[in-house]
Design an enzyme around this catalytic site. Structure first.
Site, PDB file in Angstrom:
ATOM      1  N   SER A   1     -33.851   8.566   8.633  1.00 49.37           N
ATOM      2  CA  SER A   1     -34.130   7.536   7.648  1.00 49.37           C
ATOM      3  C   SER A   1     -33.134   7.619   6.500  1.00 49.37           C
ATOM      4  CB  SER A   1     -35.547   7.713   7.107  1.00 49.37           C
ATOM      5  OG  SER A   1     -35.582   8.824   6.240  1.00 49.37           O
ATOM      6  N   LYS A   2     -33.153   6.581   5.712  1.00 45.97           N
ATOM      7  CA  LYS A   2     -32.292   6.495   4.546  1.00 45.97           C
ATOM      8  C   LYS A   2     -32.440   7.733   3.670  1.00 45.97           C
ATOM      9  CE  LYS A   2     -33.480   3.828   0.650  1.00 45.97           C
ATOM     10  NZ  LYS A   2     -33.078   4.633  -0.468  1.00 45.97           N
ATOM     11  N   ARG A   3     -33.662   8.186   3.525  1.00 46.20           N
ATOM     12  CA  ARG A   3     -33.924   9.336   2.665  1.00 46.20           C
ATOM     13  C   ARG A   3     -33.254  10.623   3.178  1.00 46.20           C
ATOM     14  NH1 ARG A   3     -35.864   8.335  -1.502  1.00 46.20           N
ATOM     15  NH2 ARG A   3     -35.794  10.502  -2.107  1.00 46.20           N
TER      16      ARG A   3
END
Length: 505
Positions: free
Chosen positions: A265-267
């Site tokens: 994910s982006k995180r």
RNA sequence: GGCGCGUUGGUCAAUCGGCUAAGACGCCUCCCUUUCACGGAGGAAUGACGGGUUCGACUCCCGUACGUGCUACCA
């Protein structure tokens, strides 16, 4: 008679374009090109609550950067326009009503609160299923439990309702995936998914089937996370009477986090220090920017090549492929079933390979922006010489500045770094003497300069090794870079002498 | 919890019953280089587990374990 191959990428314009999304585009694109087919970009903007301005343009910019341009899209148009689901709204209701008329779908008036209550009641223990399905629909407020009059009254009164698919009982739903083979589902375990929302917009489930049919899609690639809802889609194709035209499915393996577990994910990118999106994405709602591969200094060809190999290979061991090679070698049968953990180190290696194989003349234009950014606008000739000297130590495009800044700016060298414990009077005297020689030195080439330095060493009882590192630090500012005399040649007499003077005083 | 999908070194992976299990990234050593890198030569490191089937199993089957996805009027 075989139909013309048509594939589509159908993103929601809700944010940055994830690496996995680009890979899905890529596989679509490769398959279309290899089979003389069409590649369609369809925007799935049916969730008005998640609409983000600019996201659609951003997605198209990403595709353009990657060289994966669609043949049909909201912008270029095409024979099956419109390509934005929000603009196709009316069609979906028509098909939803057809299903209701056939008895394959029904109207449901349950409010959010009622749904929550149902789920709460059903959740008596850990083992209970809380789906809206063949068991629970009988106790809810819908056109199956209400009389026709009641339903009409509710509808006429403007009561909000959704349309749900009526999943049949006791059926085994089988469908064939091009990557995974036959997959079976028990219809009793499939829930009555919402097809048309209260706002009149279709959910993904209805929209994807209707649009794939109407747009004559023959092969559908999507992420593995869609596998559990595949039986709903299959049923829809059947009920709508289009089963003969259903595309062949390919559920792509997921791209996972490098460490730990789960989807990338982006995180994770933020946390681990690498991009997850193709290009920088600025979220206008949160007013925050998330980094992209392009801005990190990746070449699009390298980025695409790296993604192609994340879940597919041609079995030969070859890893570097041009787009044309990818098109001719790509085979769905060689796509992996298992998810792959993303490895940023390997991604960088791909970029390094592309930099090394790119002609210096081509690199000039690619790296110039990084020099302009620092306030330098060197001639092509100068840049070419610098590139030739430093390219093999560059992995990402910004490395060209990091590795070559000293050709344009004198380093901030702290004299005490050079004049360390090993510094002595002899070295001081050598450099002082050599400076006067350099002043009259005519043949300013690396070979001649090296000769000049060597010639003057003996008088001070020094060996070449004694002065190489100090000289390097004077010119470069650190223990890195190409040969010192090459550097001296390029920066010229005056600059070379200045940098030496600056340290020895 | 239920259902689906998956499981070869740390990571990406080849193998479609014969394996002394490729290759790449990363890591380590050495050589080259009086810097860093490139390049070259080596090295450590792998079939989740248990049953079958078979002359033979990493490859096929079944269990188990583990991982992962879904389980929204999001896609």
């Amino acid at each position: 008679m075989s139909k013309k191959v048509r594939v589509r990428f159908a993103p929601s314009p809700t944010g940055g374009l994830h690496l996995g999304g680009v890979r899905t585009v890529l596989y679509n694109y490769l398959f279309a090109r290899a089979n003389g087919g069409d590649f369609v970009l369809r925007i799935e903007d049916t969730d008005q609550t998640r609409f983000v301005p600019g996201a659609e343009e951003y997605i198209m910019d990403c595709l353009k950067w990657c060289g994966l341009n669609p043949d049909e899209s909201p912008v270029v148009g095409g024979p099956y326009a419109p390509y934005r689901q929000s603009e196709r709204k009316a069609m979906y209701r028509e098909y939803a009503m057809q299903l209701v008329g056939q008895g394959n779908a029904y109207l449901a008036f349950d409010t959010t609160e009622e749904l929550e209550e149902m789920r709460r009641e059903l959740k008596v223990d850990e083992h209970s299923s809380v789906q809206y399905d063949h068991r629970t629909r009988k106790r809810m407020r819908n056109s199956l439990t209400l009389s026709a009059d009641e339903v009409n009254d509710l509808v006429n009164a403007g009561t909000p309702y959704v349309i749900r698919i009526k999943v049949p009982e006791n059926q085994t739903i089988v469908f064939t995936d091009m990557i995974r083979g036959n997959i079976t589902f028990d219809s009793n375990l499939v829930d009555d998914k919402v097809l048309l929302k209260a706002d009149g917009m279709p959910t993904y489930h209805l929209a994807v089937v209707v649009d794939d049919y109407l747009m004559k899609i023959t092969h559908a690639f999507r992420g593995e996370e869609w596998l559990p809802s595949a039986p709903v889609h299959l049923l829809l194709w059947e009920y709508l009477g289009w089963i003969a035209d259903m595309p062949q499915w390919a559920h792509l393996p997921l791209i996972l986090k490098p460490d730990g577990n789960g989807k990338l994910s982006k995180r994770d990118g933020d946390r681990l220090g690498f991009p997850v999106f193709a290009m920088n994405w600025h979220d206008p709602n949160k007013n925050e920017t998330t980094g992209g591969f392009r801005e990190m200094g990746f070449m699009p060809q390298a980025f695409v090549n790296m993604l192609a190999l994340l879940g597919w290979n041609d079995g030969s061991g070859q890893e570097i492929f041009s787009m044309d090679e990818l098109i001719s070698r790509f085979q769905i049968s060689r796509i992996h079933k298992g998810g792959a953990k993303f490895d940023f180190e390997k991604a960088k290696w791909f970029n390094n390979q592309y930099i090394q194989q790119t002609a210096d003349e081509t690199l000039v234009a690619l790296v110039r922006p990084y020099f302009l950014e620092k306030g330098h606008n060197p001639s092509d000739a100068m840049l070419l010489k610098v590139i030739a000297l430093i390219k093999d130590r560059c992995t990402l495009l910004p490395d060209f500045w990091a590795q070559g800044s000293f050709f344009f700016e004198a380093p901030e060298t702290d004299p005490t770094v050079v004049k360390d414990a090993k510094w002595n009077e002899n070295k001081q005297m050598f450099f002082e003497t050599w400076l006067t020689k350099l002043n009259e030195h005519a043949d300013w080439t690396d070979i001649a300069l090296e000769q000049s330095a060597t010639d003057n060493l003996a008088a001070f009882g020094l060996k070449k090794g004694d002065i190489m590192l100090p000289l390097r630090i004077m010119l470069v500012g650190g223990k890195f870079g190409p040969g010192v005399f090459h550097i001296a040649e390029l920066i010229g007499k005056e600059e070379t002498m200045n940098r030496i003077k600056k340290v020895i005083g």
